[in-house]
Design a protein around this motif. Structure first.
Motif, PDB file in Angstrom:
ATOM      1  N   MET A 134       0.822  -1.225   0.000  1.00  0.00           N
ATOM      2  CA  MET A 134       0.000   0.000   0.000  1.00  0.00           C
ATOM      3  C   MET A 134       0.849   1.266   0.000  1.00  0.00           C
ATOM      4  O   MET A 134       0.380   2.344  -0.366  1.00  0.00           O
ATOM      5  N   LYS A 135       2.115   1.134   0.446  1.00  0.00           N
ATOM      6  CA  LYS A 135       3.000   2.310   0.527  1.00  0.00           C
ATOM      7  C   LYS A 135       3.974   2.372  -0.638  1.00  0.00           C
ATOM      8  O   LYS A 135       4.856   3.224  -0.683  1.00  0.00           O
ATOM      9  N   GLU A 136       3.853   1.431  -1.574  1.00  0.00           N
ATOM     10  CA  GLU A 136       4.761   1.427  -2.722  1.00  0.00           C
ATOM     11  C   GLU A 136       4.236   2.326  -3.841  1.00  0.00           C
ATOM     12  O   GLU A 136       3.035   2.630  -3.907  1.00  0.00           O
ATOM     13  N   ALA A 137       5.168   2.686  -4.755  1.00  0.00           N
ATOM     14  CA  ALA A 137       4.849   3.687  -5.783  1.00  0.00           C
ATOM     15  C   ALA A 137       3.636   3.303  -6.635  1.00  0.00           C
ATOM     16  O   ALA A 137       2.805   4.158  -6.958  1.00  0.00           O
ATOM     17  N   ASP A 138       3.532   2.015  -6.979  1.00  0.00           N
ATOM     18  CA  ASP A 138       2.410   1.597  -7.836  1.00  0.00           C
ATOM     19  C   ASP A 138       1.073   1.957  -7.207  1.00  0.00           C
ATOM     20  O   ASP A 138       0.166   2.446  -7.876  1.00  0.00           O
ATOM     21  N   HIS A 139       0.970   1.694  -5.905  1.00  0.00           N
ATOM     22  CA  HIS A 139      -0.316   1.986  -5.246  1.00  0.00           C
ATOM     23  C   HIS A 139      -0.457   3.473  -4.940  1.00  0.00           C
ATOM     24  O   HIS A 139      -1.555   4.030  -5.062  1.00  0.00           O
ATOM     25  N   LEU A 140       0.657   4.128  -4.577  1.00  0.00           N
ATOM     26  CA  LEU A 140       0.585   5.570  -4.291  1.00  0.00           C
ATOM     27  C   LEU A 140       0.150   6.363  -5.524  1.00  0.00           C
ATOM     28  O   LEU A 140      -0.442   7.440  -5.392  1.00  0.00           O
ATOM     29  N   ALA A 141       0.410   5.816  -6.712  1.00  0.00           N
ATOM     30  CA  ALA A 141      -0.043   6.499  -7.930  1.00  0.00           C
ATOM     31  C   ALA A 141      -1.576   6.481  -8.005  1.00  0.00           C
ATOM     32  O   ALA A 141      -2.190   7.363  -8.615  1.00  0.00           O
ATOM     33  N   LEU A 142      -2.179   5.490  -7.368  1.00  0.00           N
ATOM     34  CA  LEU A 142      -3.650   5.397  -7.357  1.00  0.00           C
ATOM     35  C   LEU A 142      -4.239   6.084  -6.129  1.00  0.00           C
ATOM     36  O   LEU A 142      -5.308   6.680  -6.185  1.00  0.00           O
ATOM     37  N   GLN A 143      -3.545   5.923  -4.990  1.00  0.00           N
ATOM     38  CA  GLN A 143      -4.070   6.426  -3.710  1.00  0.00           C
ATOM     39  C   GLN A 143      -2.939   7.188  -3.037  1.00  0.00           C
ATOM     40  O   GLN A 143      -2.037   6.578  -2.452  1.00  0.00           O
ATOM     41  N   PRO A 144      -2.950   8.524  -3.103  1.00  0.00           N
ATOM     42  CA  PRO A 144      -1.783   9.294  -2.642  1.00  0.00           C
ATOM     43  C   PRO A 144      -1.443   9.087  -1.170  1.00  0.00           C
ATOM     44  O   PRO A 144      -0.326   9.386  -0.752  1.00  0.00           O
ATOM     45  N   PHE A 145      -2.406   8.581  -0.373  1.00  0.00           N
ATOM     46  CA  PHE A 145      -2.157   8.415   1.058  1.00  0.00           C
ATOM     47  C   PHE A 145      -1.786   6.975   1.415  1.00  0.00           C
ATOM     48  O   PHE A 145      -1.643   6.637   2.589  1.00  0.00           O
ATOM     49  N   GLY A 146      -1.670   6.141   0.394  1.00  0.00           N
ATOM     50  CA  GLY A 146      -1.244   4.761   0.638  1.00  0.00           C
ATOM     51  C   GLY A 146      -2.269   3.947   1.403  1.00  0.00           C
ATOM     52  O   GLY A 146      -1.912   3.136   2.261  1.00  0.00           O
ATOM     53  N   GLN A 147      -3.529   4.156   1.064  1.00  0.00           N
ATOM     54  CA  GLN A 147      -4.601   3.455   1.785  1.00  0.00           C
ATOM     55  C   GLN A 147      -5.465   2.651   0.810  1.00  0.00           C
ATOM     56  O   GLN A 147      -5.393   2.841  -0.406  1.00  0.00           O
ATOM     57  N   ILE A 148      -6.315   1.824   1.381  1.00  0.00           N
ATOM     58  CA  ILE A 148      -7.383   1.178   0.614  1.00  0.00           C
ATOM     59  C   ILE A 148      -8.684   1.821   1.053  1.00  0.00           C
ATOM     60  O   ILE A 148      -8.745   2.378   2.162  1.00  0.00           O
ATOM     61  N   PRO A 149      -9.753   1.830   0.261  1.00  0.00           N
ATOM     62  CA  PRO A 149      -9.882   1.186  -1.038  1.00  0.00           C
ATOM     63  C   PRO A 149      -9.568   2.147  -2.185  1.00  0.00           C
ATOM     64  O   PRO A 149      -9.558   3.364  -1.997  1.00  0.00           O
ATOM     65  N   THR A 150      -9.326   1.565  -3.355  1.00  0.00           N
ATOM     66  CA  THR A 150      -9.312   2.334  -4.602  1.00  0.00           C
ATOM     67  C   THR A 150     -10.311   1.679  -5.546  1.00  0.00           C
ATOM     68  O   THR A 150     -10.780   0.561  -5.288  1.00  0.00           O
ATOM     69  N   TYR A 151     -10.566   2.379  -6.643  1.00  0.00           N
ATOM     70  CA  TYR A 151     -11.539   1.908  -7.646  1.00  0.00           C
ATOM     71  C   TYR A 151     -10.951   2.238  -9.006  1.00  0.00           C
ATOM     72  O   TYR A 151     -10.587   3.385  -9.260  1.00  0.00           O
ATOM     73  N   GLU A 152     -10.819   1.237  -9.845  1.00  0.00           N
ATOM     74  CA  GLU A 152     -10.330   1.461 -11.217  1.00  0.00           C
ATOM     75  C   GLU A 152     -11.354   0.917 -12.193  1.00  0.00           C
ATOM     76  O   GLU A 152     -11.822  -0.214 -12.042  1.00  0.00           O
ATOM     77  N   ASP A 153     -11.659   1.728 -13.190  1.00  0.00           N
ATOM     78  CA  ASP A 153     -12.566   1.289 -14.253  1.00  0.00           C
ATOM     79  C   ASP A 153     -12.087   1.961 -15.534  1.00  0.00           C
ATOM     80  O   ASP A 153     -12.310   3.167 -15.719  1.00  0.00           O
ATOM     81  N   GLY A 154     -11.399   1.207 -16.386  1.00  0.00           N
ATOM     82  CA  GLY A 154     -10.829   1.807 -17.594  1.00  0.00           C
ATOM     83  C   GLY A 154      -9.833   2.880 -17.213  1.00  0.00           C
ATOM     84  O   GLY A 154      -8.930   2.651 -16.416  1.00  0.00           O
ATOM     85  N   ASP A 155     -10.045   4.079 -17.764  1.00  0.00           N
ATOM     86  CA  ASP A 155      -9.119   5.184 -17.506  1.00  0.00           C
ATOM     87  C   ASP A 155      -9.359   5.866 -16.156  1.00  0.00           C
ATOM     88  O   ASP A 155      -8.585   6.731 -15.754  1.00  0.00           O
ATOM     89  N   LEU A 156     -10.467   5.524 -15.535  1.00  0.00           N
ATOM     90  CA  LEU A 156     -10.829   6.227 -14.294  1.00  0.00           C
ATOM     91  C   LEU A 156     -10.271   5.529 -13.063  1.00  0.00           C
ATOM     92  O   LEU A 156     -10.481   4.338 -12.857  1.00  0.00           O
TER      93      LEU A 156
END
Ligand code: GTB
Length: 231
Positions: A57-79
């Motif tokens: 959760m604190k790695e760059a891949d996830h921080l690109a989705l969630q700037p605070f390094g938390q869950i949850p995130t939601y991805e749908d296509g480009d969003l």
């Protein structure tokens, strides 16, 4: 299932959310992916769940989705979205079933979504934080009644508004979903007991088939973790 990815429904899923690989709630469904899972079940959208360790959760891949390094995130296509309330709002706007068509009723349901997260939840989180981190402090016993009182004030007002209605404002909506999920955080505190209509409201929410499916999915993650022998 595999590589930390749990799938429901057909193979070509467009929606992916993230959740704890090992939730500290031990399968009680109290982490914030639960609102998102429940909303997706209410609107009948299949989705994949990517499970993350605390380190991931604190790695760059996830921080690109969630700037605070938390869950949850939601991805749908480009969003990509983060913030469980915003995700539930997006799902409710995009799919039928969580917001009424009538403009006024829709605005009021959204009003209750904000009330759940901005007005009802904060004193509950304050109390929860104190129970987790301040129990050994000399002033804890003195502070707790004040925190309980703040929660009680919110619950009393909400109980008064709900009265003997089934849901907070007409048909079940995303407002109820978030309110019930916020109130669920209190189930072990005993504070809901003073408000039988709120207890019944939570039970009604938890009794919904969509809630049950969402709960079972997150519980399966916990059971899988236990069986794999991971700490
Ligand atoms: N405002 C954000 C949102 O609503 O999406 C808050 C997200 C958030 O708090 N995520 C938490 C998280 O990722 C998990 S849900 N924490 C890890 C970190 O910050 O490093 C909060 C949560 C955690 C555990 C329990 N529990 O054990 O009962 C309940 C709720």
């Amino acid at each position: 299932m595999g590589n930390g990815m749990w799938r429901r429904g057909r193979l070509s899923l467009t929606i992916t959310i993230t959740a704890f690989a090992q939730s500290p709630d031990r399968g009680r469904g109290l982490a914030r992916d639960m609102s998102v899972r429940w909303a997706l079940e209410e609107v009948g959208q299949p989705h994949a769940v990517r499970l993350l360790s605390f380190a991931a959760m604190k790695e760059a891949d996830h921080l690109a989705l969630q700037p605070f390094g938390q869950i949850p995130t939601y991805e749908d296509g480009d969003l990509t979205l983060f913030e469980s309330g915003a995700i539930v709002f997006h799902i409710a706007q995009r799919y039928m079933g969580l917001l009424p068509d009538d403009e006024g009723a829709r605005a009021r349901a959204i009003n209750w979504m904000f009330a759940a997260l901005n007005t009802v939840e904060p004193p509950i989180l304050q109390r929860e934080g104190a129970m987790l981190t301040e129990r050994d402090k000399p002033w804890h016993a003195e502070r707790l009644p004040m925190l309980d009182g703040q929660v009680h004030d919110r619950l009393a007002a909400l109980a008064c508004r709900l009265g003997d209605a089934t849901w907070i404002d007409g048909a079940f909506s995303a407002g109820d979903l978030l309110l019930v999920n916020v109130l669920r955080r209190l189930t072990t505190s005993g504070l809901l007991a003073a408000h039988p209509n709120l207890l019944a409201y939570v039970a009604r929410g938890e009794g919904r088939p969509a809630f049950q499916r969402a709960f079972a999915d997150q519980l399966a993650v916990f059971i899988g973790t236990e069986q794999s022998g991971q700490p």
